[in-house]
Write a protein that holds these residues in place. Structure first.
Motif, PDB file in Angstrom:
ATOM      1  N   THR A 118     -25.624  46.686  46.425  1.00  0.00           N
ATOM      2  CA  THR A 118     -24.199  46.581  46.711  1.00  0.00           C
ATOM      3  C   THR A 118     -23.648  46.117  47.015  1.00  0.00           C
ATOM      4  N   MET A 119     -23.624  44.855  46.372  1.00  0.00           N
ATOM      5  CA  MET A 119     -22.241  43.598  46.109  1.00  0.00           C
ATOM      6  C   MET A 119     -22.183  42.955  45.048  1.00  0.00           C
ATOM      7  N   ARG A 120     -22.905  43.841  43.769  1.00  0.00           N
ATOM      8  CA  ARG A 120     -22.732  43.304  42.344  1.00  0.00           C
ATOM      9  C   ARG A 120     -21.495  43.532  42.567  1.00  0.00           C
ATOM     10  N   ALA A 121     -20.481  41.973  41.581  1.00  0.00           N
ATOM     11  CA  ALA A 121     -19.016  42.209  40.797  1.00  0.00           C
ATOM     12  C   ALA A 121     -18.684  43.222  40.420  1.00  0.00           C
ATOM     13  N   PRO A 122     -16.726  43.836  40.146  1.00  0.00           N
ATOM     14  CA  PRO A 122     -16.863  44.853  39.579  1.00  0.00           C
ATOM     15  C   PRO A 122     -17.545  44.482  37.600  1.00  0.00           C
ATOM     16  N   GLY A 123     -17.897  45.596  36.894  1.00  0.00           N
ATOM     17  CA  GLY A 123     -18.402  45.792  35.775  1.00  0.00           C
ATOM     18  C   GLY A 123     -20.048  44.572  35.545  1.00  0.00           C
ATOM     19  N   MET A 124     -20.323  44.168  36.682  1.00  0.00           N
ATOM     20  CA  MET A 124     -21.333  43.654  36.840  1.00  0.00           C
ATOM     21  C   MET A 124     -23.164  44.994  37.202  1.00  0.00           C
ATOM     22  N   THR A 125     -22.606  45.184  35.648  1.00  0.00           N
ATOM     23  CA  THR A 125     -23.955  46.036  35.909  1.00  0.00           C
ATOM     24  C   THR A 125     -25.505  45.440  35.659  1.00  0.00           C
TER      25      THR A 125
ATOM     26  N   LEU B 279     -27.384  45.904  34.236  1.00  0.00           N
ATOM     27  CA  LEU B 279     -28.050  45.448  32.762  1.00  0.00           C
ATOM     28  C   LEU B 279     -27.123  44.122  31.862  1.00  0.00           C
ATOM     29  N   ARG B 280     -26.314  44.077  32.981  1.00  0.00           N
ATOM     30  CA  ARG B 280     -25.493  42.478  32.736  1.00  0.00           C
ATOM     31  C   ARG B 280     -26.365  41.359  33.787  1.00  0.00           C
ATOM     32  N   MET B 281     -26.837  41.601  35.195  1.00  0.00           N
ATOM     33  CA  MET B 281     -26.953  40.561  35.862  1.00  0.00           C
ATOM     34  C   MET B 281     -28.481  39.810  35.016  1.00  0.00           C
ATOM     35  N   PRO B 282     -28.115  38.582  35.009  1.00  0.00           N
ATOM     36  CA  PRO B 282     -28.648  37.342  34.906  1.00  0.00           C
ATOM     37  C   PRO B 282     -30.506  37.604  35.040  1.00  0.00           C
TER      38      PRO B 282
ATOM     39  N   ASN C  59     -16.959  21.767  36.456  1.00  0.00           N
ATOM     40  CA  ASN C  59     -17.396  23.157  36.713  1.00  0.00           C
ATOM     41  C   ASN C  59     -18.225  23.428  36.072  1.00  0.00           C
ATOM     42  N   ASP C  60     -18.457  22.883  35.017  1.00  0.00           N
ATOM     43  CA  ASP C  60     -19.312  23.689  33.250  1.00  0.00           C
ATOM     44  C   ASP C  60     -20.291  21.925  33.013  1.00  0.00           C
ATOM     45  N   PRO C  61     -21.096  21.373  33.341  1.00  0.00           N
ATOM     46  CA  PRO C  61     -21.742  20.145  32.898  1.00  0.00           C
ATOM     47  C   PRO C  61     -22.240  20.835  31.676  1.00  0.00           C
ATOM     48  N   TRP C  62     -22.736  22.358  31.754  1.00  0.00           N
ATOM     49  CA  TRP C  62     -23.963  22.493  30.567  1.00  0.00           C
ATOM     50  C   TRP C  62     -23.277  23.316  29.387  1.00  0.00           C
ATOM     51  N   ASP C  63     -22.457  23.526  29.015  1.00  0.00           N
ATOM     52  CA  ASP C  63     -20.964  24.256  29.040  1.00  0.00           C
ATOM     53  C   ASP C  63     -22.064  26.012  28.564  1.00  0.00           C
ATOM     54  N   GLY C  64     -22.375  26.077  30.378  1.00  0.00           N
ATOM     55  CA  GLY C  64     -23.246  27.631  30.901  1.00  0.00           C
ATOM     56  C   GLY C  64     -22.820  28.763  30.417  1.00  0.00           C
ATOM     57  N   ARG C  65     -23.890  29.909  31.192  1.00  0.00           N
ATOM     58  CA  ARG C  65     -23.614  31.517  30.857  1.00  0.00           C
ATOM     59  C   ARG C  65     -22.375  32.118  31.543  1.00  0.00           C
ATOM     60  N   THR C  66     -22.736  31.664  33.306  1.00  0.00           N
ATOM     61  CA  THR C  66     -23.141  33.062  33.581  1.00  0.00           C
ATOM     62  C   THR C  66     -22.198  32.031  34.789  1.00  0.00           C
ATOM     63  N   LEU C  67     -21.850  32.637  36.011  1.00  0.00           N
ATOM     64  CA  LEU C  67     -20.300  32.778  36.644  1.00  0.00           C
ATOM     65  C   LEU C  67     -20.763  31.450  37.737  1.00  0.00           C
ATOM     66  N   GLU C  68     -22.146  30.902  38.048  1.00  0.00           N
ATOM     67  CA  GLU C  68     -22.058  30.585  38.965  1.00  0.00           C
ATOM     68  C   GLU C  68     -20.765  28.711  38.282  1.00  0.00           C
ATOM     69  N   TRP C  69     -21.147  28.783  36.781  1.00  0.00           N
ATOM     70  CA  TRP C  69     -20.377  27.619  36.165  1.00  0.00           C
ATOM     71  C   TRP C  69     -18.702  27.914  36.106  1.00  0.00           C
TER      72      TRP C  69
ATOM     73  N   HIS D 152     -17.291  41.945  31.704  1.00  0.00           N
ATOM     74  CA  HIS D 152     -17.528  42.498  30.773  1.00  0.00           C
ATOM     75  C   HIS D 152     -18.663  42.519  29.963  1.00  0.00           C
ATOM     76  N   SER D 153     -19.619  42.121  29.718  1.00  0.00           N
ATOM     77  CA  SER D 153     -21.418  41.520  29.357  1.00  0.00           C
ATOM     78  C   SER D 153     -21.789  40.514  30.058  1.00  0.00           C
ATOM     79  N   LEU D 154     -22.786  40.818  29.892  1.00  0.00           N
ATOM     80  CA  LEU D 154     -23.777  39.831  30.169  1.00  0.00           C
ATOM     81  C   LEU D 154     -23.552  38.389  28.871  1.00  0.00           C
ATOM     82  N   ASP D 155     -23.915  37.900  30.097  1.00  0.00           N
ATOM     83  CA  ASP D 155     -23.211  36.099  29.613  1.00  0.00           C
ATOM     84  C   ASP D 155     -21.946  36.781  29.769  1.00  0.00           C
TER      85      ASP D 155
END
Lengths: 181, 631
Positions: B183-190, B192-195, B498-508, B526-529
């Motif tokens: 129920t709480m995914r952000a807009p666009g986070m389908t 199959l876009r979830m990590p 914010n992003d020490p590892w050059d990450g792909r996901t929202l926490e960074w 808008h997409s995966l990663d």
């Protein structure tokens, strides 16, 4: 060459393939896995039918309170090994905290020996080293396994189902004597 | 960063002080509580393991009595499964699941707090048994009728009640995670876009919800057998001791996947980041995880191949066990595929992830040997099994979770763990782990049975037992180094950004540590990663091109082709108010638990506990949704 290679199903602006496309490498791995699975299944079949593999059987139900005093278990100490046919022996065994009755068994080389084992208190195990005998001994259930002993020697057997304080001291010996038969 | 936390949050819970931690409903703080508690229990369980290894270092060990040994190995197993690996997985899930799907908290924040406190109190309750007559000593599997014997000693009641309460905590948090994901995914986070980590958390939540009820029933039956003369598992009275094994393993085997799947999820997050490539075959990894979840319920009886189930059942469960190796193998190939041709960086999280893959492959393959019934009946309850599941749960799960700590520590604290010490930690742990558990394969095949507190001389087991004990101490040193690294880095670690590892996901995309409300503005995905694609594009030859739209690591919505753009007004963000009722309710439940353990005179405690629980639940339902005063 490419740092960002495309993978099956990854979104983004990578090269596109039609629906259901699988990378050839990936497809080969699938084939390899299927071959492995078939090989394992065949191995199980061969073990079961050609090599006569048997699993421990739930042979009968008994009352653990009285089974120790009932035939054929009642004279397990005086008459531990019974010859039912030439070269074929039967052992009726009781496991209890923390010993086997009988705990020394002697048979001649080349004999076939069938165990009927039950417990009168908690669960025990019977694992006879270097044989195919490994079974759980469940109170109220008679477990049966058969093995053929072709090599003379001493085969220790141990309890491997945790049964309480004396678990580590629960063992016995199966001796196969050479030169008879 | 125009809007600060103070301005957008109406009710910031107290930042410091014990009370702020007791009343917190912030998923990040609860995650940290889970993590710290699990880490503490890890050292306790590790100490128990070291004592066990000291006792077994030489034949006829004299260090421990049989009674002490039985308590220690039972508590080691129970601790590591229920008080370490499950809560460390819960820690990662609590902290990162909402952030990874772009949410500001879990669906039921107070239920989340309730799960944590019930877990903590139950763990403490089980451990108090050490001080009042002895800890549970019937093995963590508690096979009856051994576990139903000796009713004058309450040890196994501690075990039965404690495990049931831990189960309640797990079910509550599982329901919470499922509701959050659905129920709480952000807009666009389908979906199959979830990590992948979120997917694994979802599978684990379903596994727990369906697997805990059987063992809960079993534990109550066992408790009734012990205390009320019920005869469920009493062979003498027509009960069936094997029924317990079925109920326990119907939970116990899915439980194995509960322990390993979150670690697989973490590794699936780390490998793409440090390979600078997307996860190879994302859908395959996700659906393999789901397949493991389904097939995991059809394999439990491979723990019972020697119990006399008969050839048909054993063939069936053997085949099911082989089948479950397929999705597991798919994942391993996909992880290798992810690193293949990537631009690898061997930072500590990556090292631990690669260690995870290597060790898990060994554990997985020795697991397949258990699927083959003729082989399994030779290995049953020997040290070979001990070697196998430690390769899966330590070489697999623990390596995965340690990788997760190195990966996400910067997000928790804003500082990096020390890379050099991290690498020393990795190599010490890898070497110590293999020294400890690889010899156990040999010991097991040479016939050494499990759970024996000593063994005789001359059985050929002396050398490898000594090696295993040496290895266990190497692991101990590795984790002391890890502890020191964490303590050091909290104050002196390099500032992460914010992003020490050059990450792909929202926490960074958000500051380290994140603000209470996580996102100033709910992200649109808008997409995966998604974050990666906002930072990098590809030129015609597939090379990475950095995009200029990222400033200071803050995600700037470029208004791409995504549907349903929602630019939120910067109105005040309502975060859930702190509450002490969840802690109170769980305290009441554990008081009831104590009463049940000491049934003969514990009725008063049962009554008091029930009243406290009711008080907590009423307060919980009736308290105002928001705190009165505005901070």
């Amino acid at each position: 060459m490419t740092d960002e290679t495309s993978s099956a199903g990854s979104p983004g602006p990578a090269e596109t393939h039609e629906e259901g496309w699988i990378d050839p490498t990936e497809r080969n791995w699938f084939r390899f896995s299927i071959v492995l699975l078939v090989a394992f299944a065949v191995a199980v079949g061969v073990a079961g039918f050609a090599l006569g593999f048997q699993v421990p059987g739930d042979e009968a139900r008994v009352d653990p309170r009285t089974v120790a005093d009932e035939a054929p278990w009642s004279d397990r100490i005086d008459n531990p090994v019974r010859e039912v046919a030439p070269g074929e022996y039967v052992v009726y065994m009781i496991a209890r905290q923390f010993r086997y009755e009988p705990n020394t068994i002697t048979v001649p080389e080349g004999s076939t020996i069938t165990f009927y084992v039950t417990s009168i208190d908690v669960q025990h195990g019977l694992k006879i080293q270097d044989t195919n005998i490994n079974l759980q001994i469940v109170p109220g259930q008679v477990s049966k396994l058969t093995t053929t002993l072709d090599k003379a020697g001493t085969y220790p057997f141990i309890c491997h189902e945790f049964c309480g304080l004396g678990h580590a001291g629960m063992f016995g010996t199966l001796t196969v004597e050479a030169g008879e038969g | 960063m125009a809007v600060t936390a103070e301005r957008v949050t109406l009710r910031t819970p107290g930042e410091t002080g014990l009370w702020s931690w007791i009343t917190t409903v912030d998923h990040k703080r609860i995650g940290l509580l889970y993590g710290v508690t699990a880490f503490f229990f890890f050292f306790v369980g590790g100490l128990e393991a070291l004592l066990v290894r000291v006792q077994l270092a030489q034949p006829n060990g004299e260090v421990l009595s049989a009674a002490a040994y039985n308590q220690l190995f039972t508590m080691h197993g129970l601790t590591m499964v229920f008080l370490v690996i499950m809560p460390i997985a819960a820690a990662f899930t609590n902290y990162f699941l909402p952030i990874l799907i772009g949410a500001r908290d879990v669906a039921f924040p107070r239920l989340n707090a309730f799960s944590y406190w019930l877990f903590l109190f139950s763990g403490i309750m089980i451990y108090t048994s050490f001080f009042v007559g002895g800890a549970p000593d019937g093995a963590w599997v508690g096979y009856s009728p051994l576990a139903t014997q000796l009713p004058e000693v309450v040890r196994m009641d501690y075990w039965a009640i404690g495990l049931n309460l831990l189960g309640v905590a797990s079910i509550a948090s599982s329901a919470n995670f499922i509701a959050t994901i659905f129920t709480m995914r952000a807009p666009g986070m389908t979906m199959l876009r979830m990590p992948v980590f979120v997917w694994m958390a979802l599978v684990v939540a379903f596994l727990l919800i369906f697997s805990l009820p059987p063992v809960a029933i079993g534990l109550f039956q066992l408790f009734f057998d012990r205390n009320f003369g019920a005869l469920f598992y009493e062979g003498a009275a027509g009960g069936d001791p094997l029924l317990w094994q079925h109920l326990f393993w119907l939970f116990g085997h899915p439980e194995v996947y509960v322990l390993i799947l979150p670690a697989m999820g973490i590794v699936s997050e780390i490998l793409p980041v440090f390979s600078r490539k997307p996860l190879f075959g994302y859908e395959f990894v996700v659906f393999s995880g789901a397949a493991i979840g389904f097939v995991g319920f059809g394999v439990w009886s491979h723990h019972m191949f020697t119990s006399g189930m008969g050839p048909v059942a054993e063939a069936g469960f053997g085949i099911a066990t082989m089948i479950i190796a397929v999705p597991t193998g798919v994942k391993i190939f996909n992880w290798i595929g992810t690193t293949w041709g990537g631009r690898l960086r061997f930072s500590t999280p990556m090292l631990f992830s690669l260690g995870f893959i290597a060790m898990f492959v060994i554990g997985g393959l020795s697991g397949v040997t258990h699927a083959i019934v003729p082989a399994d009946t030779q290995q049953h309850d020997s040290y070979y099994v001990v070697a196998h599941f430690h390769y899966v749960l330590f070489g697999g799960a623990v390596f995965g979770y340690v990788a997760g700590v190195y990966y996400w520590f910067p997000k928790w604290t804003g500082r990096m763990l020390h890379e050099g010490w991290g690498k020393v930690h990795f190599w010490l742990m890898l070497i110590g782990f293999n020294l400890t558990f690889a010899p156990m394969h040999i010991l097991g095949l040479n016939g050494m049975p499990r759970r024996t507190y000593r063994y005789g001389e001359g059985l050929g087991w002396d050398l490898w037992n000594l090696v295993a004990t040496v290895g266990a101490f190497v692991i101990g040193i590795a984790f002391l180094l890890f502890l020191w690294n964490i303590i050091w880095a909290r104050k002196h670690g390099e500032i992460a950004g914010n992003d020490p590892w050059d990450g792909r996901t929202l926490e960074w995309t958000i500051p380290s540590p994140p603000p209470v409300h996580n996102f100033d503005e709910v992200p649109v995905v808008h997409s995966l990663d998604d974050f990666w694609h906002k930072k990098y594009a590809e030129d015609e030859e597939g090379r990475l091109v950095e995009m200029a739209t990222v400033s200071g690591g803050t995600l700037v919505d470029t208004g791409g082709e995504g549907e349903g753009e929602v630019h939120e007004e910067h109105h005040d963000i309502h975060m859930p108010s702190p509450s002490y009722y969840p802690a109170l309710s769980s305290l009441g439940i554990v008081i009831t638990g104590y009463g049940l353990v000491y049934l003969s005179w514990g009725w008063a405690a049962v009554a008091v506990g029930a009243m406290v629980t009711l008080w907590g639940l009423f307060g919980w339902s009736l308290e105002p949704i928001t705190r009165e005063e505005h901070a």
